[in-house]
Design a protein around this motif. Structure first.
Motif: not given
Length: 108
Positions: A56, A58-59, A61-62, A65
């Motif tokens: 995942v 996207d997770v 990166r989140e 961040r």
């Protein structure tokens, strides 16, 4: 001093609306182990994955961040900086808990 607890509390304070309330479900969307390097002023110097939830991205990166956006962290002045590790427990809702402050998981 256990800076890991300080770091976890700081992330919780900055993200109170995103903390999963109660016990987590038995199956997590993502589990990752992240190492965070904080300088003597509380700025994030580096983040590195010890166990990345690479299925995942996207997770991943989140989470990165979220950590960088939480700066400045409590300043580890006496230590001249600190590197600490925590386990991120990520629910499919996008809410999370950190292993340091987790409320545990429900059994199946």
């Amino acid at each position: 001093m256990d800076y890991r607890k300080d770091g976890a509390r700081h992330i919780y304070e900055r993200n109170s609306h995103r903390i999963y309330k109660g016990q987590l479900p038995p199956l997590m969307h993502a589990v990752g182990v992240l190492q965070v390097e904080v300088d003597n002023r509380g700025q994030v110097r580096n983040v590195s994955w010890m166990r990345a939830p690479s299925h995942v991205p996207d997770v991943m990166r989140e989470i990165e961040r979220t950590v960088r956006a939480a700066a400045p962290f409590p300043a580890p002045v006496r230590m001249g900086g600190v590197t600490y590790t925590d386990v991120w427990l990520w629910d499919k809702s996008g809410n999370f808990q950190l292993d340091t402050l987790t409320e545990g998981q429900r059994s199946k």
